[in-house]
Design an enzyme around this catalytic site. Structure first.
Site, PDB file in Angstrom:
ATOM      1  N   GLU A 142     -15.961  19.223  31.059  1.00  0.00           N
ATOM      2  CA  GLU A 142     -14.676  18.937  31.705  1.00  0.00           C
ATOM      3  C   GLU A 142     -14.409  17.429  31.739  1.00  0.00           C
ATOM      4  O   GLU A 142     -13.267  16.987  31.546  1.00  0.00           O
ATOM      5  CB  GLU A 142     -14.658  19.511  33.125  1.00  0.00           C
ATOM      6  CG  GLU A 142     -14.678  21.030  33.192  1.00  0.00           C
ATOM      7  CD  GLU A 142     -13.495  21.655  32.467  1.00  0.00           C
ATOM      8  OE1 GLU A 142     -12.345  21.250  32.750  1.00  0.00           O
ATOM      9  OE2 GLU A 142     -13.706  22.529  31.619  1.00  0.00           O
ATOM     10  N   TRP A 175     -13.217  16.508  28.332  1.00  0.00           N
ATOM     11  CA  TRP A 175     -11.813  16.864  28.130  1.00  0.00           C
ATOM     12  C   TRP A 175     -10.908  15.786  28.741  1.00  0.00           C
ATOM     13  O   TRP A 175      -9.884  15.401  28.163  1.00  0.00           O
ATOM     14  CB  TRP A 175     -11.495  18.219  28.767  1.00  0.00           C
ATOM     15  CG  TRP A 175     -11.692  19.393  27.869  1.00  0.00           C
ATOM     16  CD1 TRP A 175     -12.696  20.304  27.908  1.00  0.00           C
ATOM     17  CD2 TRP A 175     -10.834  19.796  26.778  1.00  0.00           C
ATOM     18  NE1 TRP A 175     -12.521  21.246  26.919  1.00  0.00           N
ATOM     19  CE2 TRP A 175     -11.399  20.966  26.212  1.00  0.00           C
ATOM     20  CE3 TRP A 175      -9.658  19.287  26.224  1.00  0.00           C
ATOM     21  CZ2 TRP A 175     -10.817  21.620  25.127  1.00  0.00           C
ATOM     22  CZ3 TRP A 175      -9.084  19.943  25.145  1.00  0.00           C
ATOM     23  CH2 TRP A 175      -9.659  21.096  24.611  1.00  0.00           C
ATOM     24  N   TRP A 210      13.749  27.167  23.551  1.00  0.00           N
ATOM     25  CA  TRP A 210      13.409  27.538  24.924  1.00  0.00           C
ATOM     26  C   TRP A 210      14.599  28.198  25.604  1.00  0.00           C
ATOM     27  O   TRP A 210      15.751  27.807  25.385  1.00  0.00           O
ATOM     28  CB  TRP A 210      12.997  26.298  25.719  1.00  0.00           C
ATOM     29  CG  TRP A 210      11.820  25.546  25.172  1.00  0.00           C
ATOM     30  CD1 TRP A 210      11.840  24.343  24.525  1.00  0.00           C
ATOM     31  CD2 TRP A 210      10.443  25.940  25.227  1.00  0.00           C
ATOM     32  NE1 TRP A 210      10.574  23.966  24.175  1.00  0.00           N
ATOM     33  CE2 TRP A 210       9.693  24.925  24.588  1.00  0.00           C
ATOM     34  CE3 TRP A 210       9.777  27.058  25.744  1.00  0.00           C
ATOM     35  CZ2 TRP A 210       8.307  24.982  24.471  1.00  0.00           C
ATOM     36  CZ3 TRP A 210       8.400  27.116  25.619  1.00  0.00           C
ATOM     37  CH2 TRP A 210       7.676  26.099  24.995  1.00  0.00           C
ATOM     38  N   ASN A 258      -8.178  25.330  38.662  1.00  0.00           N
ATOM     39  CA  ASN A 258      -7.974  25.024  37.250  1.00  0.00           C
ATOM     40  C   ASN A 258      -7.589  26.245  36.410  1.00  0.00           C
ATOM     41  O   ASN A 258      -6.685  26.181  35.573  1.00  0.00           O
ATOM     42  CB  ASN A 258      -9.229  24.382  36.657  1.00  0.00           C
ATOM     43  CG  ASN A 258      -9.008  23.907  35.227  1.00  0.00           C
ATOM     44  OD1 ASN A 258      -8.120  23.115  34.965  1.00  0.00           O
ATOM     45  ND2 ASN A 258      -9.787  24.424  34.298  1.00  0.00           N
ATOM     46  N   TRP A 279       7.748  23.420  28.452  1.00  0.00           N
ATOM     47  CA  TRP A 279       6.564  22.960  29.168  1.00  0.00           C
ATOM     48  C   TRP A 279       6.825  21.692  29.966  1.00  0.00           C
ATOM     49  O   TRP A 279       6.188  21.453  31.007  1.00  0.00           O
ATOM     50  CB  TRP A 279       5.396  22.715  28.198  1.00  0.00           C
ATOM     51  CG  TRP A 279       5.637  21.683  27.137  1.00  0.00           C
ATOM     52  CD1 TRP A 279       6.112  21.881  25.869  1.00  0.00           C
ATOM     53  CD2 TRP A 279       5.407  20.263  27.245  1.00  0.00           C
ATOM     54  NE1 TRP A 279       6.197  20.692  25.185  1.00  0.00           N
ATOM     55  CE2 TRP A 279       5.768  19.683  26.001  1.00  0.00           C
ATOM     56  CE3 TRP A 279       4.929  19.443  28.265  1.00  0.00           C
ATOM     57  CZ2 TRP A 279       5.676  18.310  25.765  1.00  0.00           C
ATOM     58  CZ3 TRP A 279       4.830  18.076  28.031  1.00  0.00           C
ATOM     59  CH2 TRP A 279       5.203  17.523  26.794  1.00  0.00           C
ATOM     60  N   TRP A 310      -0.648  21.011  29.862  1.00  0.00           N
ATOM     61  CA  TRP A 310       0.594  21.745  29.629  1.00  0.00           C
ATOM     62  C   TRP A 310       0.847  21.987  28.146  1.00  0.00           C
ATOM     63  O   TRP A 310       1.249  23.081  27.747  1.00  0.00           O
ATOM     64  CB  TRP A 310       1.775  21.021  30.285  1.00  0.00           C
ATOM     65  CG  TRP A 310       1.933  21.450  31.708  1.00  0.00           C
ATOM     66  CD1 TRP A 310       1.425  20.847  32.819  1.00  0.00           C
ATOM     67  CD2 TRP A 310       2.589  22.630  32.161  1.00  0.00           C
ATOM     68  NE1 TRP A 310       1.732  21.570  33.945  1.00  0.00           N
ATOM     69  CE2 TRP A 310       2.449  22.669  33.570  1.00  0.00           C
ATOM     70  CE3 TRP A 310       3.278  23.651  31.526  1.00  0.00           C
ATOM     71  CZ2 TRP A 310       2.993  23.698  34.342  1.00  0.00           C
ATOM     72  CZ3 TRP A 310       3.819  24.683  32.291  1.00  0.00           C
ATOM     73  CH2 TRP A 310       3.667  24.697  33.672  1.00  0.00           C
TER      74      TRP A 310
END
Length: 497
Positions: A288, A291, A320, A355, A373, A396
């Site tokens: 994590e 990331w 969208w 998360n 998004w 996102w």
């Protein structure tokens, strides 16, 4: 405004230094603070510190009122800690980044500052601000203290930034394993202790962050407790929102109250093999942290990410739906999918979200509802106490399928399967959606739209049948299998030719 204080009449630099705190609100492992102290020591000067408040810039960046309050509380504690070292902390008030130059020039002139030290920031507006200040003549030195490995240090064989996380993480570990990971110590006192510390007041909207402990000491205690009690079970427990299975360090990392180097050093103290042994109990949490670094490196390598652009240019072709009523229902936790609604209510009530649930609600907004998004990213930023552009943007875009090393566009989470798997006894759901407290767990995990809706496959539908359902809880906003099929069709714009 002239910059006069850097040089004295005899041509020598002024001996005083300035530490400019940004998202590094800590004394420990703060190379910029240590550099400021070293400069003053060498030149026989004094050290001062500043923090710049820019409410309109915060508003432009959608900084959450709860995070602003968290900043204020940390600054009060930081001021006391700096005071013990003999370093005064002054808060300078502007409105936007464009005010920074005038504020700093006035300050360095008034206090005869010869050099300013600060930590590098990865966002494009912050980089432009700093470059303009340096170009104006301010003696500003920027040091890397936001990542364990500096952006640009983890590159592929062609010398480019990795676009897939797995090879990035392997190279990151390889480099980190060859280093001595030693956090920079807190500097020694540089003057007499300052005991009179004025309260810090922000003139902008804030929301109480009192549910979160403030201070560098609190962050260290949370880290210690997590590593001692939870890190070995993190791989399993992190997926269950009713469990206290995550580190809860994200608000502190976002503001630099604790550094990634301090986190990795603490991991290696307990698990010396963590960087080389893929079976280490700490591997999942270390992943994590990697990331986090991956997304920050991307922000520097691809500045367009700071400006709301799709990483994958094919995402520009997505049509969208952007239905405002459905977006509002998502924001308010009224989608009719209990785990999605519980997650959004957790966010709205606490300023934080588990998360796994962040992935679920992001997938639901972008794929079930086909809402851009960027709408969700902005709403998250306005609510989260751990708001952070790199992580927020990366997460996102990963969920929407438009990002770097993103989730495939055809992968669509089933909200009911997720609730049955990760909140089977509905403990989390019923905590945040009390309307369902008397409804059986089985019924909650098997909510269905009406037969008429199933037949019509349209966006309007009759309420579902739900055993014991409160009249105040809404029907599902869209049927899953229909939404999944529609999403795959629309998001096929991301399909490589």
């Amino acid at each position: 405004m002239p910059i006069e204080s850097n040089v004295l009449n005899n041509g020598a630099l002024n001996p005083n230094s300035l530490m400019w705190f940004r998202n590094d609100l800590r004394l420990g492992d703060n190379p910029a603070l240590n550099a400021a102290c070293e400069y003053a020591g060498v030149h026989g000067g004094k050290v001062r510190a500043v923090y710049l408040v820019t409410p309109k810039q915060w508003q432009h960046h959608h900084v959450a009122p709860m995070q602003i309050d968290f900043i204020r509380r940390h600054l009060e504690l930081l001021a006391r800690s700096l005071g013990a070292l003999g370093i005064p902390l002054d808060v300078l008030y502007g409105q936007v980044f464009d005010d920074t130059a005038a504020l700093l020039v006035d300050y360095v002139n008034e206090h005869q500052i010869g050099a300013i030290f600060a930590g590098k920031e990865p966002e494009i507006n912050e980089q432009r601000r700093d470059n303009a200040l340096i170009a104006s003549g301010l003696n500003l030195t920027l040091l890397q203290q936001d990542c364990l490995l500096a952006p640009g240090a983890v590159l592929n064989l062609s010398g480019d930034m990795y676009k897939v996380f797995t090879p990035f993480s392997k190279k990151w570990k390889q480099i980190a394993a060859s280093m001595q990971i030693l956090p920079v110590p807190v500097p020694a006192p540089v003057g007499s202790a300052i005991t009179q510390i004025a309260p810090i007041v922000f003139d902008c909207p804030m929301r109480s962050s009192e549910a979160w402990q403030a201070g560098e000491g609190a962050a260290k205690r949370i880290l210690e407790r997590f590593l001692n009690q939870n890190v070995a079970e993190y791989q399993v427990l992190r997926d269950f929102p009713a469990e206290e299975g995550t580190s809860r360090l994200s608000p502190y990392l976002a503001l630099g109250i604790i550094s990634p180097k301090q986190c990795v050093a603490a991991i290696l103290q307990r698990f010396p093999e963590a960087l080389v042994d893929y079976t280490s109990p700490a591997k999942t949490w270390l992943n994590e942290l990697m990331w986090r670094e991956f997304y920050r490196h991307l922000l520097v390598a691809f500045p367009r990410l700071s400006m709301g652009h799709n990483f994958n240019a094919l995402g520009d072709g997505i049509k969208w739906r952007n239905d405002k009523a459905e977006f509002n229902a998502w924001c308010e936790g009224r989608t009719g999918y209990p785990l999605v609604d519980a997650a959004m209510r957790q966010l709205n009530q606490t300023g934080w979200m588990h998360n796994r649930l962040r992935m679920l609600v992001a997938s639901f907004l972008t794929k079930h509802l086909l809402i851009d998004w960027r709408w969700g990213e902005q709403y998250f930023r306005q609510q989260l106490i751990d708001g952070d552009l790199a992580a927020n943007n990366g997460g996102w875009q990963w969920s929407a399928g438009t990002g770097c090393d993103a989730q495939p566009y055809f992968r669509v989470f089933s909200p009911l399967s997720q609730s049955a798997k990760f909140d089977s006894d509905c403990e989390f759901i019923k905590r945040f959606v009390p309307e369902l407290s008397e409804v059986s767990n089985k019924a909650i995990h098997e909510i269905k739209c009406s037969a008429a809706y199933e037949a019509a496959k349209v966006d309007l539908f009759a309420p579902p049948e739900l055993e014991g359902k409160s009249a105040t809880y809404p029907a599902p906003i869209v049927e899953h299998s229909f939404a999944r099929k529609r999403a795959i069709e629309v998001l096929s714009a991301l399909k490589k030719g």
